[in-house]
Design a protein around this motif. Structure first.
Motif, PDB file in Angstrom:
ATOM      1  N   GLU A  46      42.037  31.047  28.400  1.00 40.55           N
ATOM      2  CA  GLU A  46      40.646  31.466  28.294  1.00 40.55           C
ATOM      3  C   GLU A  46      40.190  32.152  29.573  1.00 40.55           C
ATOM      4  OE1 GLU A  46      38.340  27.947  27.421  1.00 40.55           O
ATOM      5  OE2 GLU A  46      38.133  27.439  29.541  1.00 40.55           O
ATOM      6  N   TRP A  47      39.320  33.114  29.371  1.00 38.21           N
ATOM      7  CA  TRP A  47      38.762  33.864  30.496  1.00 38.21           C
ATOM      8  C   TRP A  47      37.794  32.981  31.278  1.00 38.21           C
ATOM      9  CZ3 TRP A  47      33.425  35.465  30.403  1.00 38.21           C
ATOM     10  CH2 TRP A  47      33.037  36.230  31.507  1.00 38.21           C
ATOM     11  N   VAL A  48      37.814  33.106  32.591  1.00 33.76           N
ATOM     12  CA  VAL A  48      36.920  32.341  33.450  1.00 33.76           C
ATOM     13  C   VAL A  48      35.916  33.255  34.153  1.00 33.76           C
ATOM     14  CG1 VAL A  48      36.773  30.827  35.464  1.00 33.76           C
ATOM     15  CG2 VAL A  48      38.647  30.540  33.821  1.00 33.76           C
ATOM     16  N   SER A  49      36.422  34.285  34.830  1.00 34.08           N
ATOM     17  CA  SER A  49      35.542  35.137  35.617  1.00 34.08           C
ATOM     18  C   SER A  49      36.242  36.443  35.935  1.00 34.08           C
ATOM     19  CB  SER A  49      35.170  34.425  36.920  1.00 34.08           C
ATOM     20  OG  SER A  49      34.344  35.239  37.732  1.00 34.08           O
ATOM     21  N   SER A  50      35.446  37.496  36.068  1.00 37.98           N
ATOM     22  CA  SER A  50      35.975  38.789  36.484  1.00 37.98           C
ATOM     23  C   SER A  50      35.106  39.370  37.587  1.00 37.98           C
ATOM     24  CB  SER A  50      36.029  39.757  35.307  1.00 37.98           C
ATOM     25  OG  SER A  50      36.980  39.349  34.353  1.00 37.98           O
ATOM     26  N   ILE A  51      35.718  40.156  38.426  1.00 33.22           N
ATOM     27  CA  ILE A  51      35.021  40.843  39.513  1.00 33.22           C
ATOM     28  C   ILE A  51      35.538  42.271  39.568  1.00 33.22           C
ATOM     29  CG2 ILE A  51      36.715  39.957  41.198  1.00 33.22           C
ATOM     30  CD1 ILE A  51      34.400  39.885  43.260  1.00 33.22           C
ATOM     31  N   ASN A  52      34.618  43.216  39.706  1.00 30.39           N
ATOM     32  CA  ASN A  52      35.073  44.603  39.714  1.00 30.39           C
ATOM     33  C   ASN A  52      35.657  44.968  41.080  1.00 30.39           C
ATOM     34  OD1 ASN A  52      32.744  44.953  41.244  1.00 30.39           O
ATOM     35  ND2 ASN A  52      32.235  46.906  40.278  1.00 30.39           N
ATOM     36  N   SER A  53      36.069  46.210  41.225  1.00 26.78           N
ATOM     37  CA  SER A  53      36.873  46.599  42.378  1.00 26.78           C
ATOM     38  C   SER A  53      36.159  46.419  43.710  1.00 26.78           C
ATOM     39  CB  SER A  53      37.362  48.042  42.231  1.00 26.78           C
ATOM     40  OG  SER A  53      36.262  48.923  42.109  1.00 26.78           O
ATOM     41  N   ASP A  54      34.847  46.654  43.741  1.00 29.56           N
ATOM     42  CA  ASP A  54      34.128  46.523  45.017  1.00 29.56           C
ATOM     43  C   ASP A  54      33.315  45.233  45.112  1.00 29.56           C
ATOM     44  OD1 ASP A  54      31.362  48.854  44.310  1.00 29.56           O
ATOM     45  OD2 ASP A  54      31.906  46.904  43.458  1.00 29.56           O
ATOM     46  N   GLY A  55      33.464  44.378  44.106  1.00 32.98           N
ATOM     47  CA  GLY A  55      32.763  43.095  44.139  1.00 32.98           C
ATOM     48  C   GLY A  55      31.312  43.172  43.716  1.00 32.98           C
ATOM     49  N   GLY A  56      30.880  44.331  43.267  1.00 32.59           N
ATOM     50  CA  GLY A  56      29.479  44.496  42.928  1.00 32.59           C
ATOM     51  C   GLY A  56      29.107  44.050  41.529  1.00 32.59           C
ATOM     52  N   THR A  57      30.087  43.857  40.686  1.00 37.85           N
ATOM     53  CA  THR A  57      29.835  43.401  39.319  1.00 37.85           C
ATOM     54  C   THR A  57      30.717  42.190  39.053  1.00 37.85           C
ATOM     55  OG1 THR A  57      29.324  45.638  38.570  1.00 37.85           O
ATOM     56  CG2 THR A  57      29.856  44.008  36.880  1.00 37.85           C
ATOM     57  N   ILE A  58      30.091  41.126  38.632  1.00 45.39           N
ATOM     58  CA  ILE A  58      30.779  39.842  38.429  1.00 45.39           C
ATOM     59  C   ILE A  58      30.294  39.232  37.121  1.00 45.39           C
ATOM     60  CG2 ILE A  58      30.893  37.462  39.266  1.00 45.39           C
ATOM     61  CD1 ILE A  58      30.798  38.597  42.131  1.00 45.39           C
ATOM     62  N   MET A  59      31.189  38.609  36.423  1.00 42.49           N
ATOM     63  CA  MET A  59      30.804  37.879  35.212  1.00 42.49           C
ATOM     64  C   MET A  59      31.543  36.540  35.165  1.00 42.49           C
ATOM     65  SD  MET A  59      30.470  40.679  32.160  1.00 42.49           S
ATOM     66  CE  MET A  59      29.740  39.445  31.093  1.00 42.49           C
ATOM     67  N   TYR A  60      30.912  35.562  34.531  1.00 43.89           N
ATOM     68  CA  TYR A  60      31.480  34.229  34.363  1.00 43.89           C
ATOM     69  C   TYR A  60      31.319  33.778  32.918  1.00 43.89           C
ATOM     70  CZ  TYR A  60      30.754  33.993  39.459  1.00 43.89           C
ATOM     71  OH  TYR A  60      30.762  34.238  40.814  1.00 43.89           O
ATOM     72  N   ARG A  61      32.261  32.939  32.473  1.00 45.49           N
ATOM     73  CA  ARG A  61      32.024  32.297  31.186  1.00 45.49           C
ATOM     74  C   ARG A  61      30.916  31.277  31.402  1.00 45.49           C
ATOM     75  NH1 ARG A  61      36.257  31.191  28.459  1.00 45.49           N
ATOM     76  NH2 ARG A  61      35.279  29.736  27.027  1.00 45.49           N
ATOM     77  N   PHE A  68      31.100  27.921  39.666  1.00 44.04           N
ATOM     78  CA  PHE A  68      32.203  28.721  40.206  1.00 44.04           C
ATOM     79  C   PHE A  68      31.664  30.012  40.809  1.00 44.04           C
ATOM     80  CE2 PHE A  68      35.876  27.172  37.224  1.00 44.04           C
ATOM     81  CZ  PHE A  68      35.562  25.844  37.542  1.00 44.04           C
ATOM     82  N   THR A  69      32.319  30.456  41.867  1.00 49.43           N
ATOM     83  CA  THR A  69      31.969  31.727  42.494  1.00 49.43           C
ATOM     84  C   THR A  69      33.232  32.526  42.765  1.00 49.43           C
ATOM     85  OG1 THR A  69      30.044  30.723  43.571  1.00 49.43           O
ATOM     86  CG2 THR A  69      30.814  32.845  44.424  1.00 49.43           C
ATOM     87  N   VAL A  70      33.280  33.731  42.239  1.00 46.31           N
ATOM     88  CA  VAL A  70      34.421  34.609  42.480  1.00 46.31           C
ATOM     89  C   VAL A  70      34.056  35.598  43.588  1.00 46.31           C
ATOM     90  CG1 VAL A  70      33.763  36.289  40.701  1.00 46.31           C
ATOM     91  CG2 VAL A  70      36.169  36.068  41.384  1.00 46.31           C
ATOM     92  N   SER A  71      35.020  35.922  44.409  1.00 45.42           N
ATOM     93  CA  SER A  71      34.811  36.890  45.484  1.00 45.42           C
ATOM     94  C   SER A  71      36.152  37.555  45.800  1.00 45.42           C
ATOM     95  CB  SER A  71      34.232  36.223  46.727  1.00 45.42           C
ATOM     96  OG  SER A  71      35.124  35.242  47.231  1.00 45.42           O
ATOM     97  N   ARG A  72      36.088  38.585  46.586  1.00 46.31           N
ATOM     98  CA  ARG A  72      37.317  39.272  46.950  1.00 46.31           C
ATOM     99  C   ARG A  72      37.221  39.836  48.349  1.00 46.31           C
ATOM    100  NH1 ARG A  72      38.426  43.505  42.557  1.00 46.31           N
ATOM    101  NH2 ARG A  72      40.062  44.233  43.995  1.00 46.31           N
ATOM    102  N   ASP A  73      38.394  39.990  48.960  1.00 46.95           N
ATOM    103  CA  ASP A  73      38.511  40.627  50.263  1.00 46.95           C
ATOM    104  C   ASP A  73      39.546  41.731  50.102  1.00 46.95           C
ATOM    105  OD1 ASP A  73      39.094  41.405  52.860  1.00 46.95           O
ATOM    106  OD2 ASP A  73      38.938  39.373  53.667  1.00 46.95           O
ATOM    107  N   ASN A  74      39.089  42.944  49.950  1.00 51.18           N
ATOM    108  CA  ASN A  74      40.015  44.049  49.702  1.00 51.18           C
ATOM    109  C   ASN A  74      40.923  44.320  50.896  1.00 51.18           C
ATOM    110  OD1 ASN A  74      39.166  44.392  47.076  1.00 51.18           O
ATOM    111  ND2 ASN A  74      37.759  46.069  47.553  1.00 51.18           N
TER     112      ASN A  74
END
Length: 125
Positions: A46-61, A68-74
Motif C-alpha cells: 500500500e502507498w504511504v506517501s509521495s514527495i515530488n522532485s523539489d519537495g514542494g508537493t507532498i501527499m499522504y494516505r 508521518f512526515t516525508v522529506s528529501r535531501d537532493n
C-alpha cells in the motif's frame, strides 16, 4: 544501475517514533519524485506517501496524516520518512520507490519501476 537502499527500521513501542532513510544511486535523484510504500504481514503493498522532485508537493494516505512526515535531501540523494505516534497497524516492511504514486488501491510490483529491498518496522509492546 538504479539502487534504492532503505534503513532505519526496527522494533518500537506503540506511541514511539522512527526515522526511515532511503539513499538512491544510479539516476539523477533530484529530477524524480519518490514514494514510500509498505506491506504489512499477510497484506498487499500500500502507498504511504509521495514527495515530488523539489519537495514542494507532498501527499499522504489518510491513516498516516499528522503522524508521518516525508522529506528529501537532493544533495544527499536521500528521502526520509519520519514516523511518530506509531501504532501496531503500522507494522510492515517499508520500501522506497522511484516515482510518484498516489492511490489507495493495493499496489502491484509493476506500479513501481524501481523499489528498494525494504526495512522492517515492528510496532509492539
Amino acid at each position: 544501475q538504479v539502487q534504492l537502499v532503505e534503513s532505519g527500521g526496527g522494533l518500537v513501542q506503540p506511541g514511539g517514533s522512527l526515522r526511515l532513510s532511503c539513499t538512491a544511486s544510479g539516476f539523477t535523484f533530484s529530477t524524480y519524485a519518490m514514494t514510500w510504500v509498505r506491506q504489512a504481514p499477510g497484506k498487499g503493498l500500500e502507498w504511504v506517501s509521495s514527495i515530488n522532485s523539489d519537495g514542494g508537493t507532498i501527499m499522504y494516505r489518510d491513516s498516516v496524516k499528522g503522524r508521518f512526515t516525508v522529506s528529501r535531501d537532493n544533495a544527499k540523494s536521500t528521502v526520509y520518512l519520519q514516523m511518530n505516534s506509531l501504532q501496531p497497524e503500522d507494522t510492515a516492511v517499508y520500501y522506497c520507490a522511484r516515482g510518484w504514486i498516489s492511490t489507495m488501491r493495493i499496489l502491484l510490483a509493476s506500479d513501481m519501476d524501481y523499489r528498494g529491498k525494504g526495512t522492517l518496522v515492528t510496532v509492539s509492546s
